[in-house]
Design a protein around this motif. Structure first.
Motif, short mmCIF file in Angstrom:
data_model
loop_
_atom_site.label_atom_id
_atom_site.label_comp_id
_atom_site.label_asym_id
_atom_site.label_seq_id
_atom_site.Cartn_x
_atom_site.Cartn_y
_atom_site.Cartn_z
N LYS A 230 11.26 -8.08 -1.60
CA LYS A 230 9.93 -8.70 -1.70
C LYS A 230 8.83 -7.67 -1.95
CE LYS A 230 11.16 -10.18 2.17
NZ LYS A 230 11.26 -10.57 3.59
N THR A 231 8.89 -6.55 -1.23
CA THR A 231 7.83 -5.54 -1.36
C THR A 231 7.85 -4.89 -2.74
OG1 THR A 231 7.93 -5.15 1.01
CG2 THR A 231 6.86 -3.45 -0.31
N SER A 232 9.02 -4.49 -3.19
CA SER A 232 9.10 -3.79 -4.50
C SER A 232 8.67 -4.71 -5.63
CB SER A 232 10.52 -3.31 -4.78
OG SER A 232 11.03 -2.65 -3.67
N THR B 124 -4.24 -8.03 -6.27
CA THR B 124 -4.06 -7.17 -5.11
C THR B 124 -2.72 -7.47 -4.44
OG1 THR B 124 -6.44 -7.22 -4.75
CG2 THR B 124 -5.09 -6.54 -2.87
N PHE B 125 -2.01 -6.42 -4.06
CA PHE B 125 -0.74 -6.61 -3.35
C PHE B 125 -0.98 -6.49 -1.85
CE2 PHE B 125 2.98 -4.63 -1.30
CZ PHE B 125 3.86 -5.68 -1.46
N LEU B 126 -0.35 -7.38 -1.07
CA LEU B 126 -0.44 -7.29 0.39
C LEU B 126 0.93 -7.58 1.00
CD1 LEU B 126 -3.27 -8.48 2.68
CD2 LEU B 126 -0.94 -9.15 3.25
N ASP B 127 1.40 -6.64 1.81
CA ASP B 127 2.67 -6.81 2.51
C ASP B 127 2.33 -7.13 3.97
OD1 ASP B 127 5.82 -5.61 2.50
OD2 ASP B 127 4.73 -5.50 4.39
N THR B 128 2.80 -8.26 4.47
CA THR B 128 2.33 -8.70 5.80
C THR B 128 2.76 -7.71 6.90
OG1 THR B 128 4.21 -10.20 6.15
CG2 THR B 128 2.22 -11.15 5.16
N ASP B 129 3.97 -7.16 6.78
CA ASP B 129 4.40 -6.18 7.80
C ASP B 129 3.48 -4.96 7.79
OD1 ASP B 129 6.58 -7.71 8.57
OD2 ASP B 129 8.04 -6.57 7.39
N GLN B 130 3.19 -4.47 6.57
CA GLN B 130 2.34 -3.27 6.47
C GLN B 130 0.93 -3.55 6.96
OE1 GLN B 130 2.71 -2.05 2.37
NE2 GLN B 130 4.84 -1.41 2.64
#
Ligand code: S3P
Length: 182
Positions: A15-17, A29-35
């Motif tokens: 998902k992140t990559s 804009t990219f957003l990773d919920t864990d990060q």
């Protein structure tokens, strides 16, 4: 295409990559919920689990889902368990298309095995049987809520990103409604 692209799926699905690649292509804009949770708490996810328990992490996910409702032009990579909770799904669906990145247990084992310490829920469960059974439980959820399903096997990041963008563009409002009614 007005809605955010929300990537859902199991740990190690990519998902992140792929999320980063999609955001780059669209200029979103990219957003990773864990990060994002790590940034807000100043602690890595596994440390939040260790110090305060899973329940605290889930409440951080819920708070974040609430904040994302007003944001646009986002590509969001969710933690694999975020959509276990119907209230999060409801919030994410308000302004997002849910794209399930589907992978088999072998790929999960190969990808997560390298950074197992980061995934507290897989600690001591790094074998095909245990991953397969957790994956089966989760797939029942992902399948029910996904607006778009894309298999992430033997594809380059670029191919996968293009396929997702194409699928999201062709998800008309009426199709989205049909999925929601299921
Ligand atoms: C979890 C997945 C992880 C992270 C946490 C819990 C889950 O995210 O949110 O360890 O419940 O499946 P990734 O899917 O990015 O690994």
């Amino acid at each position: 295409m007005e809605k955010n692209i929300v990537l859902i799926g199991f740990m190690g699905a990519g998902k992140t990559s792929v999320g980063r690649t999609i955001a780059q292509k669209l200029g979103w804009t990219f957003l990773d919920t864990d990060q994002e949770i790590e940034r807000l708490n100043g602690l890595p996810v596994h440390e939040i689990f260790r110090r305060y328990g899973e329940i605290r992490f889930r409440s951080e996910e819920r708070l974040l889902a609430g904040k994302l409702v007003t944001r646009q032009r986002l590509v969001i990579a969710t933690g694999g368990g975020m959509v276990k909770y119907p209230e999060n799904v409801e919030l994410l669906k308000q302004n997002g298309i849910l794209v399930w990145l589907k992978v088999g247990p072998e790929i999960v084992l190969r990808r997560v095995g390298k950074r197992a310490a980061d995934r507290p829920l897989l600690r001591g469960k790094l074998n095909i049987e245990e991953i397969g059974s957790l994956l089966a439980e989760r797939e029942a959820i992902y399948e029910k809520i996904a607006d778009v399903v894309v298999a992430n096997e033997n594809k380059s990041l670029d191919e996968l990103a293009r396929e997702i963008i194409q699928n999201c563009l062709s998800t008309s409002p009426s199709e989205e409604k049909r999925h929601q009614d299921k």
